[in-house]
Design a protein around this motif. Structure first.
Motif, mmCIF file in Angstrom:
data_model
loop_
_atom_site.group_PDB
_atom_site.id
_atom_site.type_symbol
_atom_site.label_atom_id
_atom_site.label_comp_id
_atom_site.label_asym_id
_atom_site.label_seq_id
_atom_site.Cartn_x
_atom_site.Cartn_y
_atom_site.Cartn_z
ATOM 1 N N GLY A 1 1.868 2.351 6.003
ATOM 2 C CA GLY A 1 1.721 2.001 7.348
ATOM 3 C C GLY A 1 0.269 2.222 7.967
ATOM 4 O O GLY A 1 -0.577 2.350 7.278
ATOM 5 N N CYS A 2 0.483 2.476 9.308
ATOM 6 C CA CYS A 2 -0.888 3.056 10.092
ATOM 7 C C CYS A 2 -1.252 4.408 9.449
ATOM 8 O O CYS A 2 -0.400 5.010 9.311
ATOM 9 C CB CYS A 2 -0.670 3.026 11.598
ATOM 10 N N GLU B 60 -16.793 4.245 9.045
ATOM 11 C CA GLU B 60 -16.688 3.243 7.885
ATOM 12 C C GLU B 60 -15.381 2.617 7.693
ATOM 13 O O GLU B 60 -14.271 3.154 8.270
ATOM 14 C CB GLU B 60 -17.293 4.050 6.544
ATOM 15 N N LEU B 61 -15.283 1.597 6.834
ATOM 16 C CA LEU B 61 -14.186 0.856 6.648
ATOM 17 C C LEU B 61 -13.876 0.982 5.188
ATOM 18 O O LEU B 61 -14.770 0.860 4.275
ATOM 19 C CB LEU B 61 -14.331 -0.761 6.745
ATOM 20 N N VAL B 62 -12.605 1.635 4.824
ATOM 21 C CA VAL B 62 -12.043 1.983 3.654
ATOM 22 C C VAL B 62 -11.235 0.847 2.920
ATOM 23 O O VAL B 62 -10.242 0.663 3.738
ATOM 24 C CB VAL B 62 -11.681 3.219 3.637
ATOM 25 N N LEU B 63 -11.585 0.405 1.908
ATOM 26 C CA LEU B 63 -10.790 -0.877 1.410
ATOM 27 C C LEU B 63 -10.170 -0.519 0.184
ATOM 28 O O LEU B 63 -10.831 0.092 -0.714
ATOM 29 C CB LEU B 63 -11.752 -2.038 1.359
ATOM 30 N N THR B 64 -9.108 -0.396 -0.156
ATOM 31 C CA THR B 64 -8.424 0.018 -1.326
ATOM 32 C C THR B 64 -7.512 -1.205 -1.735
ATOM 33 O O THR B 64 -6.348 -1.638 -1.122
ATOM 34 C CB THR B 64 -7.107 1.190 -1.151
ATOM 35 N N SER B 65 -7.800 -1.755 -2.874
ATOM 36 C CA SER B 65 -7.078 -2.693 -3.422
ATOM 37 C C SER B 65 -5.940 -2.641 -4.344
ATOM 38 O O SER B 65 -5.541 -1.389 -4.396
ATOM 39 C CB SER B 65 -8.272 -3.695 -4.282
ATOM 40 N N GLY B 66 -5.308 -3.467 -4.684
ATOM 41 C CA GLY B 66 -3.935 -3.404 -5.420
ATOM 42 C C GLY B 66 -3.802 -2.606 -6.840
ATOM 43 O O GLY B 66 -3.243 -1.836 -7.123
ATOM 44 N N ARG C 264 -1.475 -12.144 5.640
ATOM 45 C CA ARG C 264 -2.081 -10.806 5.095
ATOM 46 C C ARG C 264 -1.875 -10.265 3.639
ATOM 47 O O ARG C 264 -0.806 -10.497 3.511
ATOM 48 C CB ARG C 264 -1.669 -9.678 6.098
ATOM 49 N N PRO C 265 -2.824 -10.018 3.122
ATOM 50 C CA PRO C 265 -2.760 -9.586 1.679
ATOM 51 C C PRO C 265 -1.750 -8.222 1.452
ATOM 52 O O PRO C 265 -2.073 -7.181 2.353
ATOM 53 C CB PRO C 265 -4.211 -9.339 1.105
ATOM 54 N N GLU C 266 -0.607 -8.358 0.853
ATOM 55 C CA GLU C 266 0.185 -7.142 0.887
ATOM 56 C C GLU C 266 -0.397 -6.141 -0.162
ATOM 57 O O GLU C 266 0.257 -4.964 -0.099
ATOM 58 C CB GLU C 266 1.506 -7.735 0.133
ATOM 59 N N ASP C 267 -1.289 -6.251 -1.028
ATOM 60 C CA ASP C 267 -1.695 -5.329 -1.692
ATOM 61 C C ASP C 267 -3.113 -4.881 -1.490
ATOM 62 O O ASP C 267 -3.883 -4.266 -2.479
ATOM 63 C CB ASP C 267 -1.627 -5.755 -3.519
ATOM 64 N N LEU C 268 -3.552 -4.820 -0.279
ATOM 65 C CA LEU C 268 -4.928 -4.395 0.057
ATOM 66 C C LEU C 268 -4.623 -3.422 1.572
ATOM 67 O O LEU C 268 -3.875 -3.918 2.404
ATOM 68 C CB LEU C 268 -5.861 -5.653 0.494
ATOM 69 N N ILE C 269 -5.219 -2.449 1.253
ATOM 70 C CA ILE C 269 -5.083 -1.280 2.482
ATOM 71 C C ILE C 269 -6.656 -1.483 3.086
ATOM 72 O O ILE C 269 -7.621 -0.992 2.253
ATOM 73 C CB ILE C 269 -4.679 0.119 2.161
ATOM 74 N N ALA C 270 -6.647 -1.599 4.324
ATOM 75 C CA ALA C 270 -7.863 -1.605 4.935
ATOM 76 C C ALA C 270 -8.075 -0.811 6.220
ATOM 77 O O ALA C 270 -7.419 -0.923 7.131
ATOM 78 C CB ALA C 270 -8.622 -3.014 5.374
ATOM 79 N N SER C 271 -8.366 0.523 6.088
ATOM 80 C CA SER C 271 -8.455 1.443 6.752
ATOM 81 C C SER C 271 -9.758 1.651 7.759
ATOM 82 O O SER C 271 -10.600 1.901 7.161
ATOM 83 C CB SER C 271 -7.981 2.886 6.337
ATOM 84 N N VAL C 272 -9.466 1.475 9.073
ATOM 85 C CA VAL C 272 -10.905 1.620 9.780
ATOM 86 C C VAL C 272 -11.123 3.181 10.287
ATOM 87 O O VAL C 272 -10.118 3.594 10.998
ATOM 88 C CB VAL C 272 -10.707 0.905 11.221
ATOM 89 N N CYS D 181 -0.272 6.637 15.012
ATOM 90 C CA CYS D 181 -1.286 6.035 14.537
ATOM 91 C C CYS D 181 -2.811 6.638 14.736
ATOM 92 O O CYS D 181 -3.017 7.042 15.952
ATOM 93 C CB CYS D 181 -1.440 4.448 14.593
ATOM 94 N N LEU D 182 -3.630 7.008 13.835
ATOM 95 C CA LEU D 182 -4.821 7.454 14.289
ATOM 96 C C LEU D 182 -6.010 6.838 13.854
ATOM 97 O O LEU D 182 -6.798 6.582 14.312
ATOM 98 C CB LEU D 182 -5.067 9.058 13.413
ATOM 99 N N PHE D 183 -5.845 6.098 12.467
ATOM 100 C CA PHE D 183 -6.683 5.147 11.943
ATOM 101 C C PHE D 183 -6.241 3.855 11.849
ATOM 102 O O PHE D 183 -5.159 3.711 10.868
ATOM 103 C CB PHE D 183 -7.656 5.788 10.726
ATOM 104 N N HIS D 184 -6.488 2.777 12.434
ATOM 105 C CA HIS D 184 -5.904 1.379 12.135
ATOM 106 C C HIS D 184 -6.169 0.988 10.867
ATOM 107 O O HIS D 184 -7.310 1.045 10.170
ATOM 108 C CB HIS D 184 -6.818 0.537 13.116
ATOM 109 N N SER D 185 -4.900 0.300 10.400
ATOM 110 C CA SER D 185 -4.807 -0.080 9.080
ATOM 111 C C SER D 185 -4.891 -1.712 9.378
ATOM 112 O O SER D 185 -3.597 -2.254 10.006
ATOM 113 C CB SER D 185 -3.519 0.158 8.454
ATOM 114 N N LEU D 186 -5.941 -2.378 8.922
ATOM 115 C CA LEU D 186 -6.064 -3.833 9.472
ATOM 116 C C LEU D 186 -4.753 -4.883 8.821
ATOM 117 O O LEU D 186 -4.490 -5.732 9.166
ATOM 118 C CB LEU D 186 -7.154 -4.386 8.822
#
Length: 198
Positions: free
Chosen positions: A25-26, A80-86, A68-76, A114-119
């Protein structure tokens, strides 16, 4: 016989639940994903390879929810933007110096912490609604934003703001409004879900 102490067992369950929230989630805290030595090969699969942080943020935040890709987490995060792939690999992309991305989900009846937005996973109540947004710098009195905006399919508005300011954000929708103080420092939230329209 299970000899696990009840308090310890409850603490472990709470920790697992909190971890699941952060992943699915967020984000409610700073990302703790380990960064591997090699970059994630799957970013090309998401058509994000070679894009900078504003381009990735814009692409993912404005994308229809069903696409939206279900297996990608993109946390703002603030810087920085943190991208975690499947496959579990992670990559960070810096937010441009002097800029800050704040995602806002105005609501009437339903919200979430929510503190950091998950795209890719954050969802707000008001999808595809036209609102009026005003942002006023509290130090200078300057109006930074004053215009109609349409919330994205995920129910959020994305606001690019100068870094290291304090401001007042007001959102109006069909005769109702919400106002909140915001700030854009390195320790500030990127996801605002407490603006209830009244």
């Amino acid at each position: 016989m299970n000899t696990t102490h009840p308090i310890r067992r409850r603490a472990a369950i709470a920790l697992l639940a909190a971890s699941a929230l952060t992943i699915t989630g967020c984000s409610t805290g700073t990302s703790t994903n380990a960064v591997p030595e090699s970059p994630p090969a799957s970013l090309e699969h998401y058509e994000l390879a070679g894009l900078d942080a504003p381009q990735i943020i814009d692409k993912l935040d404005t994308m229809p929810v069903v696409d939206r890709p279900e297996d990608l987490i993109a946390s703002v995060q603030p810087t920085e933007l943190v991208l975690t792939s499947g496959d579990g690999s992670s990559e960070t992309v810096p937010v441009p110096e002097g800029e800050f991305y704040l995602s806002v989900a105005p609501y009437y009846t339903s919200t979430h912490p929510c503190l950091f937005h998950s795209l890719t996973t954050c969802l707000g109540e008001m999808a595809n609604e036209q609102v009026h947004v005003t942002v006023t710098d509290t130090a200078t009195g300057d109006t930074l934003i004053e215009e109609p905006r349409t919330t994205y399919d995920n129910g959020f508005l994305g606001l690019w703001l100068p870094r290291d300011i304090s401001a007042i954000l007001t959102i109006n929708h069909e005769g109702r409004s919400a106002t909140a103080p915001i700030s854009t420092g390195e320790q500030d939230l990127t996801c605002l879900t407490t603006m209830q329209l009244a």
